[in-house]
Scaffold this motif. Structure first.
Motif, PDB file in Angstrom:
ATOM      1  N   LEU A   1      -3.113  23.847   3.455  1.00 28.61           N
ATOM      2  CA  LEU A   1      -2.240  22.682   3.524  1.00 28.61           C
ATOM      3  C   LEU A   1      -2.372  21.849   2.255  1.00 28.61           C
ATOM      4  O   LEU A   1      -3.468  21.480   1.848  1.00 28.61           O
ATOM      5  CB  LEU A   1      -2.595  21.824   4.746  1.00 28.61           C
ATOM      6  CG  LEU A   1      -1.829  20.512   4.915  1.00 28.61           C
ATOM      7  CD1 LEU A   1      -0.338  20.765   5.090  1.00 28.61           C
ATOM      8  CD2 LEU A   1      -2.384  19.735   6.105  1.00 28.61           C
ATOM      9  N   HIS A   2      -1.238  21.568   1.644  1.00 27.08           N
ATOM     10  CA  HIS A   2      -1.178  20.693   0.474  1.00 27.08           C
ATOM     11  C   HIS A   2      -0.290  19.507   0.837  1.00 27.08           C
ATOM     12  O   HIS A   2       0.664  19.653   1.600  1.00 27.08           O
ATOM     13  CB  HIS A   2      -0.591  21.429  -0.730  1.00 27.08           C
ATOM     14  CG  HIS A   2      -1.489  22.493  -1.273  1.00 27.08           C
ATOM     15  ND1 HIS A   2      -2.005  22.457  -2.545  1.00 27.08           N
ATOM     16  CD2 HIS A   2      -1.976  23.630  -0.713  1.00 27.08           C
ATOM     17  CE1 HIS A   2      -2.754  23.515  -2.754  1.00 27.08           C
ATOM     18  NE2 HIS A   2      -2.755  24.247  -1.650  1.00 27.08           N
ATOM     19  N   VAL A   3      -0.586  18.349   0.285  1.00 27.29           N
ATOM     20  CA  VAL A   3       0.146  17.130   0.622  1.00 27.29           C
ATOM     21  C   VAL A   3       0.652  16.465  -0.654  1.00 27.29           C
ATOM     22  O   VAL A   3      -0.106  16.285  -1.612  1.00 27.29           O
ATOM     23  CB  VAL A   3      -0.756  16.144   1.400  1.00 27.29           C
ATOM     24  CG1 VAL A   3      -0.037  14.829   1.654  1.00 27.29           C
ATOM     25  CG2 VAL A   3      -1.214  16.771   2.709  1.00 27.29           C
ATOM     26  N   PHE A   4       1.926  16.110  -0.634  1.00 24.38           N
ATOM     27  CA  PHE A   4       2.545  15.384  -1.746  1.00 24.38           C
ATOM     28  C   PHE A   4       3.081  14.064  -1.207  1.00 24.38           C
ATOM     29  O   PHE A   4       3.760  14.041  -0.183  1.00 24.38           O
ATOM     30  CB  PHE A   4       3.701  16.200  -2.342  1.00 24.38           C
ATOM     31  CG  PHE A   4       4.404  15.506  -3.474  1.00 24.38           C
ATOM     32  CD1 PHE A   4       3.961  15.664  -4.776  1.00 24.38           C
ATOM     33  CD2 PHE A   4       5.505  14.699  -3.243  1.00 24.38           C
ATOM     34  CE1 PHE A   4       4.600  15.022  -5.827  1.00 24.38           C
ATOM     35  CE2 PHE A   4       6.150  14.054  -4.280  1.00 24.38           C
ATOM     36  CZ  PHE A   4       5.697  14.217  -5.579  1.00 24.38           C
ATOM     37  N   VAL A   5       2.781  12.972  -1.893  1.00 29.04           N
ATOM     38  CA  VAL A   5       3.303  11.663  -1.501  1.00 29.04           C
ATOM     39  C   VAL A   5       4.121  11.096  -2.656  1.00 29.04           C
ATOM     40  O   VAL A   5       3.617  10.933  -3.770  1.00 29.04           O
ATOM     41  CB  VAL A   5       2.169  10.684  -1.125  1.00 29.04           C
ATOM     42  CG1 VAL A   5       2.742   9.316  -0.782  1.00 29.04           C
ATOM     43  CG2 VAL A   5       1.371  11.219   0.048  1.00 29.04           C
ATOM     44  N   ALA A   6       5.387  10.816  -2.368  1.00 27.29           N
ATOM     45  CA  ALA A   6       6.269  10.169  -3.336  1.00 27.29           C
ATOM     46  C   ALA A   6       6.128   8.664  -3.137  1.00 27.29           C
ATOM     47  O   ALA A   6       6.325   8.163  -2.032  1.00 27.29           O
ATOM     48  CB  ALA A   6       7.709  10.617  -3.105  1.00 27.29           C
ATOM     49  N   LYS A   7       5.786   7.948  -4.211  1.00 24.61           N
ATOM     50  CA  LYS A   7       5.453   6.530  -4.093  1.00 24.61           C
ATOM     51  C   LYS A   7       6.375   5.684  -4.972  1.00 24.61           C
ATOM     52  O   LYS A   7       6.386   5.842  -6.189  1.00 24.61           O
ATOM     53  CB  LYS A   7       3.991   6.309  -4.494  1.00 24.61           C
ATOM     54  CG  LYS A   7       3.014   7.092  -3.617  1.00 24.61           C
ATOM     55  CD  LYS A   7       1.603   7.068  -4.144  1.00 24.61           C
ATOM     56  CE  LYS A   7       1.384   8.209  -5.107  1.00 24.61           C
ATOM     57  NZ  LYS A   7      -0.016   8.396  -5.487  1.00 24.61           N
ATOM     58  N   GLY A   8       7.132   4.802  -4.320  1.00 29.91           N
ATOM     59  CA  GLY A   8       8.020   3.904  -5.053  1.00 29.91           C
ATOM     60  C   GLY A   8       7.321   2.597  -5.381  1.00 29.91           C
ATOM     61  O   GLY A   8       6.735   1.965  -4.501  1.00 29.91           O
ATOM     62  N   TYR A   9       7.396   2.195  -6.630  1.00 33.35           N
ATOM     63  CA  TYR A   9       6.759   0.943  -7.046  1.00 33.35           C
ATOM     64  C   TYR A   9       7.313  -0.269  -6.294  1.00 33.35           C
ATOM     65  O   TYR A   9       6.615  -1.253  -6.088  1.00 33.35           O
ATOM     66  CB  TYR A   9       6.956   0.707  -8.548  1.00 33.35           C
ATOM     67  CG  TYR A   9       6.119   1.601  -9.429  1.00 33.35           C
ATOM     68  CD1 TYR A   9       4.734   1.609  -9.345  1.00 33.35           C
ATOM     69  CD2 TYR A   9       6.725   2.433 -10.369  1.00 33.35           C
ATOM     70  CE1 TYR A   9       3.970   2.421 -10.162  1.00 33.35           C
ATOM     71  CE2 TYR A   9       5.961   3.244 -11.198  1.00 33.35           C
ATOM     72  CZ  TYR A   9       4.587   3.235 -11.090  1.00 33.35           C
ATOM     73  OH  TYR A   9       3.839   4.042 -11.904  1.00 33.35           O
ATOM     74  N   TYR A  10       8.586  -0.211  -5.894  1.00 27.06           N
ATOM     75  CA  TYR A  10       9.237  -1.362  -5.264  1.00 27.06           C
ATOM     76  C   TYR A  10       9.311  -1.243  -3.744  1.00 27.06           C
ATOM     77  O   TYR A  10      10.055  -1.965  -3.100  1.00 27.06           O
ATOM     78  CB  TYR A  10      10.637  -1.554  -5.866  1.00 27.06           C
ATOM     79  CG  TYR A  10      10.581  -1.836  -7.342  1.00 27.06           C
ATOM     80  CD1 TYR A  10      10.326  -3.120  -7.809  1.00 27.06           C
ATOM     81  CD2 TYR A  10      10.744  -0.818  -8.271  1.00 27.06           C
ATOM     82  CE1 TYR A  10      10.247  -3.381  -9.165  1.00 27.06           C
ATOM     83  CE2 TYR A  10      10.670  -1.070  -9.631  1.00 27.06           C
ATOM     84  CZ  TYR A  10      10.418  -2.354 -10.070  1.00 27.06           C
ATOM     85  OH  TYR A  10      10.340  -2.607 -11.416  1.00 27.06           O
ATOM     86  N   ASP A  11       8.533  -0.353  -3.181  1.00 23.84           N
ATOM     87  CA  ASP A  11       8.489  -0.151  -1.733  1.00 23.84           C
ATOM     88  C   ASP A  11       7.476  -1.119  -1.131  1.00 23.84           C
ATOM     89  O   ASP A  11       6.277  -0.970  -1.330  1.00 23.84           O
ATOM     90  CB  ASP A  11       8.092   1.298  -1.442  1.00 23.84           C
ATOM     91  CG  ASP A  11       8.034   1.624   0.037  1.00 23.84           C
ATOM     92  OD1 ASP A  11       8.258   0.721   0.874  1.00 23.84           O
ATOM     93  OD2 ASP A  11       7.763   2.792   0.357  1.00 23.84           O
ATOM     94  N   LEU A  12       7.973  -2.106  -0.402  1.00 21.59           N
ATOM     95  CA  LEU A  12       7.073  -3.061   0.249  1.00 21.59           C
ATOM     96  C   LEU A  12       6.794  -2.661   1.698  1.00 21.59           C
ATOM     97  O   LEU A  12       5.958  -3.276   2.356  1.00 21.59           O
ATOM     98  CB  LEU A  12       7.674  -4.471   0.206  1.00 21.59           C
ATOM     99  CG  LEU A  12       7.968  -5.030  -1.191  1.00 21.59           C
ATOM    100  CD1 LEU A  12       8.555  -6.438  -1.091  1.00 21.59           C
ATOM    101  CD2 LEU A  12       6.721  -5.026  -2.056  1.00 21.59           C
ATOM    102  N   ALA A  13       7.481  -1.628   2.190  1.00 20.16           N
ATOM    103  CA  ALA A  13       7.256  -1.156   3.560  1.00 20.16           C
ATOM    104  C   ALA A  13       6.028  -0.244   3.612  1.00 20.16           C
ATOM    105  O   ALA A  13       5.202  -0.354   4.517  1.00 20.16           O
ATOM    106  CB  ALA A  13       8.489  -0.419   4.075  1.00 20.16           C
TER     107      ALA A  13
END
Length: 201
Positions: free
Chosen positions: A127-139
Motif C-alpha cells: 500500500l502506497h499513499v499520496f496526499v494532494a495538499k492545497g495551500y489555501y485549503d482551510l478545511a
C-alpha cells in the motif's frame, strides 16, 4: 500572542479575546473583516461579501458558492453523456442528505485516523499513499497532513510509501488549471513509482 497574530493575519486583540482558540468559521470571517470580505473555507482564494460585516461567522462559503454549480453541472453531463448513466436522482453535494456526518465514535476528542492508516500500511506493505495538499485549503489544512505523516509511527522501511505534493489552490485543487496539470503529473509519477518491479528478465 504576537507570533500567532503574525502567522494568522489576525489582530493580537482578537486572538486574545478568543483565548487562543480560533475556530475556522470565525477565522474566515475575521481575517478580512476590515475590508468587509470573508474568505472561503474550502479555498481561501475565494472572497465573499456578507450583509452583516459584524457577524461571528460568514453567511456562506464563497469557494463552495463559486465551484458547486459548475462542478455539479460538469459531473451530471459526464455521467449522462460520457458514461451513459441516466437517473432522475439529484446529485447531492454537501446537502442535508449527506450531512451531518456521524462523529459519534470520536465524541470529546479529535478525529484521528492516523493509527488506522499505520495499521493498513503495515498489514499491506504494498500500500502506497499520496496526499494532494492545497495551500489555501482551510478545511483539511496541508500542515495537518504533514504533521500526521511525520508522527505516524510507521516503520522506517515503509516511509517511502508515503508521498504528497503541494498545490497553489484549495481543497479541490483541480479547479485551478496549473494545479490540475501538476496534480495529473504528480499522480502519474506516484502510480509509476508505486508499482512493484517486474520479474528479472
Amino acid at each position: 500572542m504576537q507570533k500567532v497574530a503574525r502567522l494568522t493575519g489576525l489582530s493580537p486583540d482578537y486572538i486574545d479575546r478568543t483565548n487562543l482558540r480560533i475556530e475556522i468559521q470565525r477565522f474566515t470571517k475575521e481575517l478580512l473583516r476590515n475590508e468587509r470580505r470573508t474568505v472561503g473555507r474550502i479555498d481561501a482564494r475565494f472572497l465573499g461579501i456578507d450583509r452583516d460585516a459584524a457577524g461571528d461567522e460568514p453567511e456562506f462559503d464563497p469557494s463552495i458558492a463559486a465551484i458547486i454549480g459548475p462542478y455539479s453541472g460538469m459531473l451530471n453531463d459526464y455521467v449522462r453523456n460520457d458514461q451513459k448513466f441516466d437517473s432522475d436522482l439529484p446529485y447531492e453535494v454537501l446537502t442535508a442528505r449527506v450531512r451531518p456526518w456521524n462523529y459519534a465514535p470520536y465524541e470529546n476528542r479529535y478525529v484521528n485516523v492516523a493509527e488506522t492508516l499505520r495499521k493498513a500500511m503495515t498489514q499491506n506493505p504494498f500500500l502506497h499513499v499520496f496526499v494532494a495538499k492545497g495551500y489555501y485549503d482551510l478545511a483539511t489544512p496541508f500542515f495537518a497532513a504533514d504533521y500526521t505523516f511525520d508522527h505516524l509511527g510507521l516503520d522506517p522501511t515503509l516511509r517511502s510509501h508515503l508521498a504528497g505534493a503541494y498545490y497553489e489552490a484549495g481543497h479541490m485543487m483541480y479547479v485551478h488549471a496549473p494545479s490540475l496539470a501538476k496534480l495529473k503529473s504528480d499522480i502519474a509519477q506516484f502510480i509509476k513509482s508505486s508499482m512493484p518491479a517486474g520479474p528479472a528478465k
